[in-house]
Write a protein that holds these residues in place. Structure first.
Motif, PDB file in Angstrom:
ATOM      1  N   ILE A 191       0.846  -1.192   0.000  1.00  0.00           N
ATOM      2  CA  ILE A 191       0.000   0.000   0.000  1.00  0.00           C
ATOM      3  C   ILE A 191       0.879   1.238   0.000  1.00  0.00           C
ATOM      4  N   ALA A 192       0.627   2.146  -0.935  1.00  0.00           N
ATOM      5  CA  ALA A 192       1.335   3.415  -0.993  1.00  0.00           C
ATOM      6  C   ALA A 192       0.700   4.404  -0.023  1.00  0.00           C
ATOM      7  N   VAL A 193       1.529   4.988   0.826  1.00  0.00           N
ATOM      8  CA  VAL A 193       1.076   5.957   1.819  1.00  0.00           C
ATOM      9  C   VAL A 193       1.264   7.366   1.251  1.00  0.00           C
ATOM     10  N   PRO A 194       0.289   8.246   1.380  1.00  0.00           N
ATOM     11  CA  PRO A 194       0.417   9.588   0.797  1.00  0.00           C
ATOM     12  C   PRO A 194       1.571  10.377   1.406  1.00  0.00           C
ATOM     13  N   GLU A 195       2.086  11.307   0.617  1.00  0.00           N
ATOM     14  CA  GLU A 195       3.246  12.102   1.020  1.00  0.00           C
ATOM     15  C   GLU A 195       2.996  12.860   2.318  1.00  0.00           C
ATOM     16  N   ILE A 196       1.794  13.380   2.519  1.00  0.00           N
ATOM     17  CA  ILE A 196       1.496  14.140   3.725  1.00  0.00           C
ATOM     18  C   ILE A 196       1.645  13.288   4.984  1.00  0.00           C
ATOM     19  N   ILE A 197       1.388  12.001   4.864  1.00  0.00           N
ATOM     20  CA  ILE A 197       1.573  11.094   6.007  1.00  0.00           C
ATOM     21  C   ILE A 197       3.055  10.876   6.260  1.00  0.00           C
ATOM     22  N   ARG A 198       3.829  10.745   5.203  1.00  0.00           N
ATOM     23  CA  ARG A 198       5.272  10.536   5.372  1.00  0.00           C
ATOM     24  C   ARG A 198       5.934  11.779   5.965  1.00  0.00           C
ATOM     25  N   GLN A 199       5.431  12.947   5.608  1.00  0.00           N
ATOM     26  CA  GLN A 199       5.977  14.180   6.173  1.00  0.00           C
ATOM     27  C   GLN A 199       5.547  14.398   7.615  1.00  0.00           C
ATOM     28  N   ASN A 200       4.391  13.843   7.968  1.00  0.00           N
ATOM     29  CA  ASN A 200       3.863  13.958   9.338  1.00  0.00           C
ATOM     30  C   ASN A 200       3.535  12.560   9.836  1.00  0.00           C
ATOM     31  N   PRO A 201       4.563  11.781  10.169  1.00  0.00           N
ATOM     32  CA  PRO A 201       4.349  10.369  10.502  1.00  0.00           C
ATOM     33  C   PRO A 201       3.546  10.202  11.789  1.00  0.00           C
ATOM     34  N   PRO A 202       2.787   9.112  11.866  1.00  0.00           N
ATOM     35  CA  PRO A 202       2.014   8.834  13.088  1.00  0.00           C
ATOM     36  C   PRO A 202       2.931   8.443  14.242  1.00  0.00           C
ATOM     37  N   ALA A 203       2.403   8.559  15.456  1.00  0.00           N
ATOM     38  CA  ALA A 203       3.172   8.153  16.630  1.00  0.00           C
ATOM     39  C   ALA A 203       3.475   6.663  16.593  1.00  0.00           C
ATOM     40  N   GLU A 204       2.528   5.885  16.059  1.00  0.00           N
ATOM     41  CA  GLU A 204       2.752   4.450  15.893  1.00  0.00           C
ATOM     42  C   GLU A 204       1.778   3.898  14.869  1.00  0.00           C
ATOM     43  N   ILE A 205       2.200   2.798  14.253  1.00  0.00           N
ATOM     44  CA  ILE A 205       1.363   2.069  13.305  1.00  0.00           C
ATOM     45  C   ILE A 205       1.132   0.683  13.896  1.00  0.00           C
ATOM     46  N   ILE A 206      -0.138   0.337  14.081  1.00  0.00           N
ATOM     47  CA  ILE A 206      -0.492  -0.888  14.797  1.00  0.00           C
ATOM     48  C   ILE A 206      -1.351  -1.792  13.912  1.00  0.00           C
ATOM     49  N   ASN A 207      -1.068  -3.078  13.935  1.00  0.00           N
ATOM     50  CA  ASN A 207      -1.961  -4.059  13.315  1.00  0.00           C
ATOM     51  C   ASN A 207      -3.142  -4.255  14.258  1.00  0.00           C
ATOM     52  N   GLY A 208      -4.328  -3.853  13.817  1.00  0.00           N
ATOM     53  CA  GLY A 208      -5.501  -3.906  14.682  1.00  0.00           C
ATOM     54  C   GLY A 208      -5.940  -5.308  15.047  1.00  0.00           C
ATOM     55  N   LEU A 209      -5.522  -6.307  14.270  1.00  0.00           N
ATOM     56  CA  LEU A 209      -5.927  -7.687  14.545  1.00  0.00           C
ATOM     57  C   LEU A 209      -4.987  -8.384  15.509  1.00  0.00           C
ATOM     58  N   THR A 210      -3.697  -8.017  15.466  1.00  0.00           N
ATOM     59  CA  THR A 210      -2.703  -8.707  16.305  1.00  0.00           C
ATOM     60  C   THR A 210      -2.107  -7.824  17.390  1.00  0.00           C
ATOM     61  N   GLY A 211      -2.230  -6.501  17.229  1.00  0.00           N
ATOM     62  CA  GLY A 211      -1.611  -5.587  18.177  1.00  0.00           C
ATOM     63  C   GLY A 211      -0.144  -5.323  17.901  1.00  0.00           C
ATOM     64  N   GLU A 212       0.417  -5.945  16.879  1.00  0.00           N
ATOM     65  CA  GLU A 212       1.833  -5.785  16.565  1.00  0.00           C
ATOM     66  C   GLU A 212       2.099  -4.421  15.934  1.00  0.00           C
TER      67      GLU A 212
ATOM     68  N   SER B 222       7.956   1.194   5.317  1.00  0.00           N
ATOM     69  CA  SER B 222       9.119   0.971   4.467  1.00  0.00           C
ATOM     70  C   SER B 222       9.117   1.999   3.350  1.00  0.00           C
ATOM     71  N   GLY B 223       9.820   3.122   3.590  1.00  0.00           N
ATOM     72  CA  GLY B 223       9.790   4.188   2.604  1.00  0.00           C
ATOM     73  C   GLY B 223       8.403   4.779   2.529  1.00  0.00           C
TER      74      GLY B 223
END
Length: 333
Positions: free
Chosen positions: A280-301, A306-307
Motif C-alpha cells: 500500500i502506498a502511503v500519501p506524502e502528507i503522512i510521510r511528512q507527518n508520521p504517526p506516533a505508531e502504526i499498529i496491526n488492529g488484529l494482532t496488536g503488533e 518501508s519508505g
C-alpha cells in the motif's frame, strides 16, 4: 399470532395506520419505530378493487409493486415521528428488496436474510454469497444516504437447518452452539472476512447470529481512533483514494481507509483463495507527518513504514486493519 398483508393503496388504510402509530408514540412514549417485511418490491398486491394488479399483452394478470403508495406511507410515518420525537429513529428490514424511493424515509436499514440458506450451503461463509461488486451496490449508504446495517446469517442458518452441527442441539442448547461457533477456526475466519468485506465498503453489521465478537473487536479499534461523526471514508473504488494498493494486481484485493480524530484506519481485504502480500502506498502528507505508531488492529503488533509503502502479508479471504495513531492533530488529506 397471525398477521395479514395490507396494501398501502387500500382506501383508508394509511390514515388508520398513522392514527394508531400516533397513539402509540404518545401512549407508550415511543422514540423509535422498526418495520419488518419492509420490502415493497417483494410483497406485492393484486387487489383489483383498489387499483392494484395489471394485465400484460397476453391478458395474463400480474401483481403491482406499489412503490409510489409505499413511498407516501413511509414519508408520512417519517414526518410523524420526527415531528413528535426529533431524535427518534426509524429502521426498515429490507432484506432482498432495497427500494431507495421508499427506504429513503428512514434512519437505518437492515439487509441480509436473503442469503441465509446459501451461507450454510457454501460452508458457513460469505465467500461467494456476497461478492465485492454486489456488496458495493447493496451494502453502502453513500448512493442514497441511509446507513446500511448488514444482518449476518451464520447462526441463524445453523439453528434453522443444521442445529446439530456442533453437537446435539437438544443437549448443548443455544449457548453451547454459540460457544462452539466462536471456537471454530473456520467460523472465526469467516466472521473476520465478513467484517472486512463490509468495512472496505463503509458499511457495518449487527452483532446478531454469530457476529457479536467481531462487532466488539471493530468497535474497540474504532474507539482507539476517537471514532465520531466527523469520520471520512475513502473507498478503494474512488479515483483519488489517498491510500493506494500497489500490488497485487487484480480487482479481488482492495484497500479502503478512514480518517478519524486520532488517526487513520486502513482496511485491506484479500478476497481470493490464496494468501498474498499487499503493498500500500502511503500519501506524502503522512510521510511528512508520521504517526506516533502504526499498529496491526488484529494482532496488536507494531508495523514499520518501508519508505512510502506498507507491506502486509495477508491470508486468503482475510482482512488487515491497520491503525495509524497520532498523539496530536492528524494531517489533512
Amino acid at each position: 399470532m397471525g398477521h395479514a398483508y395490507i396494501c398501502p393503496r387500500a382506501p383508508g388504510y394509511n390514515d388508520y395506520y398513522l392514527y394508531n402509530i400516533d397513539r402509540m408514540i404518545d401512549e407508550v412514549n415511543v422514540n423509535g419505530l422498526y418495520f419488518d417485511y419492509g420490502q415493497p418490491t417483494v410483497y406485492r398486491c393484486q387487489g383489483w378493487n383498489h387499483g392494484c394488479g395489471w394485465y400484460d399483452n397476453d391478458k395474463k394478470p400480474h401483481d403491482s409493486i406499489r412503490i409510489k403508495a409505499s413511498r407516501e406511507l413511509t414519508k408520512r410515518i417519517y414526518v410523524l415521528l420526527k415531528q413528535k420525537r426529533p431524535e427518534g429513529l426509524i429502521c426498515y428490514h429490507n432484506s432482498g428488496g432495497i427500494c431507495p424511493p421508499v427506504h429513503g424515509f428512514c434512519d437505518i436499514t437492515w439487509n441480509g436474510e436473503q442469503v441465509e440458506r446459501q451461507v450454510l450451503n457454501d460452508g458457513l461463509n460469505y465467500y461467494d454469497a456476497l461478492e465485492l461488486e454486489k456488496c458495493r451496490v447493496e451494502q453502502r449508504h453513500e448512493p442514497w444516504g441511509v446507513p446500511v446495517c448488514f444482518l449476518p446469517q451464520f447462526l441463524r442458518s445453523v439453528q434453522a437447518w443444521d442445529p446439530d452441527r456442533y453437537g446435539k442441539y437438544s443437549e448443548i442448547g443455544w449457548q453451547g452452539l454459540v460457544k462452539a461457533f466462536n471456537e471454530d477456526p473456520a467460523a472465526v475466519k469467516a466472521t473476520w472476512h465478513l467484517a472486512g468485506l463490509l468495512l472496505v465498503h463503509d458499511s457495518m453489521f449487527s452483532g446478531d447470529w454469530g457476529m457479536w465478537a467481531r462487532l466488539k473487536d471493530i468497535v474497540a479499534i474504532q474507539q482507539q481512533l476517537g471514532w465520531d461523526d466527523s469520520v471520512k471514508f475513502y473507498g478503494y473504488f474512488a479515483p483519488n483514494a489517498p491510500f493506494r494498493k500497489q500490488s497485487p494486481s487484480g480487482s479481488s484485493v482492495v484497500v479502503s481507509a478512514y480518517s478519524a480524530p486520532k488517526g487513520f484506519l486502513i482496511c485491506a481485504l484479500n478476497n481470493t483463495n490464496q494468501s498474498c502480500d499487499i503493498t500500500i502506498a502511503v500519501p506524502e502528507i503522512i510521510r511528512q507527518n508520521p504517526p506516533a505508531e502504526i499498529i496491526n488492529g488484529l494482532t496488536g503488533e507494531k508495523i514499520e513504514l518501508s519508505g512510502k509503502l506498507l507491506r502486509l502479508h495477508t491470508d486468503s479471504r482475510s482482512p488487515q486493519l491497520i491503525l495509524l495513531k497520532y498523539s496530536g492533530p492528524i494531517p489533512q488529506l
